[in-house]
Scaffold this motif. Structure first.
Motif: not given
Length: 86
Positions: A6-7, A15-20, A30-33, A71-80
């Motif tokens: 998913n994109k 920012q744009r991310f790909v979740v696989s 394995e789930t990777a962002v 990832l759609t709504t939260e800040f990415p750095a905090r989530l990672f």
């Protein structure tokens, strides 16, 4: 199904991310962002932002959709940071 892809565009940072999510072996998923370009092409396939392993398909799919939502709504750095600590 062999995997999910998913994109995502973060609403806060744009920012744009790909979740696989893929099957690595029998019983291991394995789930990777990945950080992505404007066209949703991963910037680096060898170094994902986060990588999470699951031992069942249902668990992997749930993790995939949970990460997508957050990832759609939260800040990415905090989530990672949260996922790298656990």
């Amino acid at each position: 199904m062999k995997g999910l892809f998913n994109k995502i565009k973060n609403r806060n940072t744009r920012q744009r991310f790909v979740v696989s999510t893929i099957r690595r072996e029998d019983g291991l998923f394995e789930t990777a962002v990945f950080a992505a370009t404007l066209l949703y092409i991963p910037k680096s396939l060898s170094s994902p932002e986060i990588k999470i392993e699951s031992h069942s398909q249902d668990e992997a799919w749930d993790m995939h959709y949970r990460i997508m939502e957050r990832l759609t709504t939260e800040f990415p750095a905090r989530l990672f940071q949260e996922f790298s600590q656990s």
